[in-house]
Design an enzyme around this catalytic site. Sequence first.
Site, PDB file in Angstrom:
ATOM      1  CB  VAL A 280      -1.003  -0.008   1.172  1.00 22.82           C
ATOM      2  CG1 VAL A 280      -1.728   1.321   1.293  1.00 22.82           C
ATOM      3  CG2 VAL A 280      -2.011  -1.140   0.982  1.00 22.82           C
TER       4      VAL A 280
ATOM      5  CB  ALA B 124      -0.383   1.293  -4.084  1.00 22.23           C
ATOM      6  CD  GLU B 125      -1.185   7.282   0.495  1.00 24.81           C
ATOM      7  OE1 GLU B 125      -1.590   8.445   0.720  1.00 24.81           O
ATOM      8  OE2 GLU B 125      -1.428   6.319   1.234  1.00 24.81           O
ATOM      9  CB  SER B 126       5.034   5.965  -3.022  1.00 27.13           C
ATOM     10  OG  SER B 126       5.167   5.812  -1.632  1.00 27.13           O
TER      11      SER B 126
END
Length: 141
Positions: free
Chosen positions: A59, A62-64
């Site tokens: 996650v 993915a957020e990065s």
Amino acid sequence: MAFDKEAALIMCNNYCKNTLMETLDIVFTDAGEDFLQATMPVNPRVHQPMGLLHGGASVALAESVGSAASIMFINPEIQEVRGIEISANHLRAKRDGVVTATARIVHQGRSLHLWEIKITDEAGKLISLCKITNMVMPRRR
């Protein structure tokens, strides 16, 4: 103005210095007008206790990638991006090697961006499927 892949990658990788992205060894590797890609090594630093890639590390990757991708679409001199929602489906385990996250734009509005991020292994097998919604707001001084 034409998309400058090299400038986008330099900007994204420079944002990583002294952050969680640097700690996790996330490196931005490819970019285009509608996508951004980064890699992260899978090793004990990102394992959960059973020796598998931690869902939280996936996650974070993915957020990065999804947040950095939104930055490519704004004017950072006057705007900022904030992730306001993220979801992830972890579909396959991974013990070692490298994972690659590719964020592709689903919706690009003036104030909201929606990205789909696919995290794959070296063979292209899907490890996690994620989605992030980013808010675009005026830059705070």
